[in-house]
Write an enzyme that holds these catalytic residues in place. Structure first.
Site, PDB file in Angstrom:
ATOM      1  N   CYS A 193      -5.786   0.428   3.813  1.00 47.19           N
ATOM      2  CA  CYS A 193      -6.093  -0.919   4.240  1.00 47.19           C
ATOM      3  C   CYS A 193      -7.381  -1.391   3.877  1.00 47.19           C
ATOM      4  O   CYS A 193      -7.693  -2.481   3.584  1.00 47.19           O
ATOM      5  CB  CYS A 193      -5.707  -1.160   5.671  1.00 47.19           C
ATOM      6  SG  CYS A 193      -6.397  -0.058   6.785  1.00 47.19           S
ATOM      7  N   GLN A 229       0.785  -1.285  -0.315  1.00 50.86           N
ATOM      8  CA  GLN A 229       0.088   0.152  -0.021  1.00 50.86           C
ATOM      9  C   GLN A 229       0.828   1.356  -0.131  1.00 50.86           C
ATOM     10  O   GLN A 229       0.296   2.352  -0.135  1.00 50.86           O
ATOM     11  CB  GLN A 229      -0.919   0.077   1.205  1.00 50.86           C
ATOM     12  CG  GLN A 229      -0.366   0.318   2.454  1.00 50.86           C
ATOM     13  CD  GLN A 229      -1.175   0.052   3.745  1.00 50.86           C
ATOM     14  OE1 GLN A 229      -1.891  -0.909   3.996  1.00 50.86           O
ATOM     15  NE2 GLN A 229      -1.580   1.284   4.311  1.00 50.86           N
ATOM     16  N   ASN A 286      -1.461  -9.218   4.612  1.00 51.77           N
ATOM     17  CA  ASN A 286      -1.146  -7.853   4.885  1.00 51.77           C
ATOM     18  C   ASN A 286      -1.077  -7.330   3.587  1.00 51.77           C
ATOM     19  O   ASN A 286      -0.844  -8.031   2.388  1.00 51.77           O
ATOM     20  CB  ASN A 286      -0.166  -7.457   5.838  1.00 51.77           C
ATOM     21  CG  ASN A 286      -0.417  -6.182   6.503  1.00 51.77           C
ATOM     22  OD1 ASN A 286      -1.142  -5.443   6.257  1.00 51.77           O
ATOM     23  ND2 ASN A 286       0.600  -5.944   7.559  1.00 51.77           N
ATOM     24  N   HIS A 289      -6.519  -1.229  11.849  1.00 50.69           N
ATOM     25  CA  HIS A 289      -5.729  -1.598  10.530  1.00 50.69           C
ATOM     26  C   HIS A 289      -6.822  -2.819  10.132  1.00 50.69           C
ATOM     27  O   HIS A 289      -7.335  -3.318  10.901  1.00 50.69           O
ATOM     28  CB  HIS A 289      -4.284  -2.090  10.696  1.00 50.69           C
ATOM     29  CG  HIS A 289      -3.712  -2.667   9.469  1.00 50.69           C
ATOM     30  ND1 HIS A 289      -3.608  -1.772   8.315  1.00 50.69           N
ATOM     31  CD2 HIS A 289      -3.317  -3.788   9.362  1.00 50.69           C
ATOM     32  CE1 HIS A 289      -3.127  -2.513   7.535  1.00 50.69           C
ATOM     33  NE2 HIS A 289      -2.739  -3.944   8.093  1.00 50.69           N
TER      34      HIS A 289
END
Length: 362
Positions: free
Chosen positions: A163, A157, A318, A302
């Site tokens: 996120c 990212q 992630n 997150h």
């Protein structure tokens, strides 16, 4: 930095000295004034080779005025990682840390760019559902959707706090995979650009619920290849007729219920989850089952993707590149709502829009 917003007053010897120091050393000190000897952090010369190796490995360059701040954060993390991993070898910890590409990031920058999940300002009533009910004994003891074929590319990212967009796009990719047997990359950039009116903030954060409501109301999400990631907010150019998936139903799981999380990921597929990513150990996680007691269960900031579970850990994807964690994934302890992993989780039922139902794959 020196401030000049105070009322005029008599110049003291200290202020005069400060001004002279800034004139002579301002570029070196980066414009700081105060106790001059404490302005620029002292660094350990014996770590210079390690610092240079780190910069080369991760292709790091800095403005010469702020490299010392990154060096200070890196040195602190260097020592913290060595202590932690030594303790892990002695059996004190179940996970290890690493000098990853985030290891030079001061805490305020890490929190600004990587803990920007927000809460929803929208209210939903009709589409909040419990997950499918199932007897625990008949659920698989372990499941990993990557082993079922849902092995998707890693994402980075960068310094865009998106996120929420990656998590929802990836969850919908999982639903499409279940429906079609094919892997699709969906556009997180569309969500960043186009969901502002629904309460999200582009690269400054957003929520899972806002994103799901947006996608359901506008008629779907486009392919990532047609609406590519820019790591910044741009003008919205969503085209409904190019959507490859639509949301027919939104499901929010019961809060703080890890059994519901297990049922959902086993029967429904990959699930969007919110977590607490605040601890330094989260930032520097490398491998093993993450169970840091400092990662509390009362904060979420997150969003990740839950792709499965083992007997003792949740498997989470992630968006911080494959250099973070276990090739971009984390194994997080089950059974204790570690890092608030079961506090807010969601998935969606998807359908193919009419324009896509008989359209050959491109």
């Amino acid at each position: 930095m020196c401030s000049h917003n105070y009322p005029p007053r008599k110049t003291t010897g200290f202020i005069t000295t400060c001004a002279r120091v800034l004139l002579l050393l301002g570029p070196v000190l980066g414009g700081y004034c105060g106790v001059v000897t404490a302005v620029k952090p002292r660094h350990s010369p014996h770590l210079d080779p390690h610092w240079n190796d780190f910069k080369a490995e991760h292709n790091k360059t800095y403005l010469w005025t702020n490299e010392h701040h990154h060096r200070s954060a890196w040195e602190d993390n260097f020592h913290h990682i060595n202590r932690h991993n030594e303790e892990a070898r002695g059996g004190k910890h179940n996970y290890t840390l690493d000098l990853n590409h985030l290891a030079d990031m001061p805490r305020h920058l890490y929190n600004r760019h990587f803990t920007s999940l927000s809460t929803s300002r929208l209210r939903m009533t009709a589409d909040i559902l419990d997950p499918p009910q199932h007897h625990t004994s008949s659920l698989p003891e372990e499941i990993d959707w990557r082993e079922e074929g849902f092995s998707t590319p890693g994402w980075n990212q960068l310094q865009c706090g998106a996120c929420y967009a990656f998590s929802i796009a990836a969850m919908l990719e999982g639903q499409l995979f279940k429906a079609t047997g094919k892997l699709h990359t969906l556009s997180s950039q569309q969500i960043i650009d186009c969901s502002i009116a629904y309460g999200n903030l582009g690269c400054s954060g957003g929520s899972l619920r806002n994103t799901l409501v947006y996608l359901k109301k506008v008629g779907g999400i486009m392919k990532g290849l047609e609406y590519t990631y820019k790591a910044k907010k741009t003008l919205c150019h969503f085209k409904r007729f190019r959507a490859v998936a639509q949301i027919s139903k939104i499901s929010i799981l019961p809060a703080n219920d890890e059994h519901s999380l297990k049922v959902a990921v086993a029967l429904v597929g990959p699930i969007s989850v919110s977590v607490n990513a605040s601890p330094k150990t989260f930032q520097l996680y490398s491998s093993g089952v993450y169970d840091d007691p400092a990662c509390s269960d009362n904060t979420i900031n997150h969003a990740m993707l839950l792709v499965g579970y083992t007997k003792d850990a949740w498997i989470l994807k992630n968006w911080w590149s494959s250099k973070w964690g276990d090739n971009g994934y984390m194994y997080m302890a089950r059974g204790r709502n570690q890092c608030s992993v079961s506090s807010y989780a969601a998935y969606a039922t998807v359908s193919l829009p009419p324009s896509q139902q008989h359209r050959p794959e491109q």
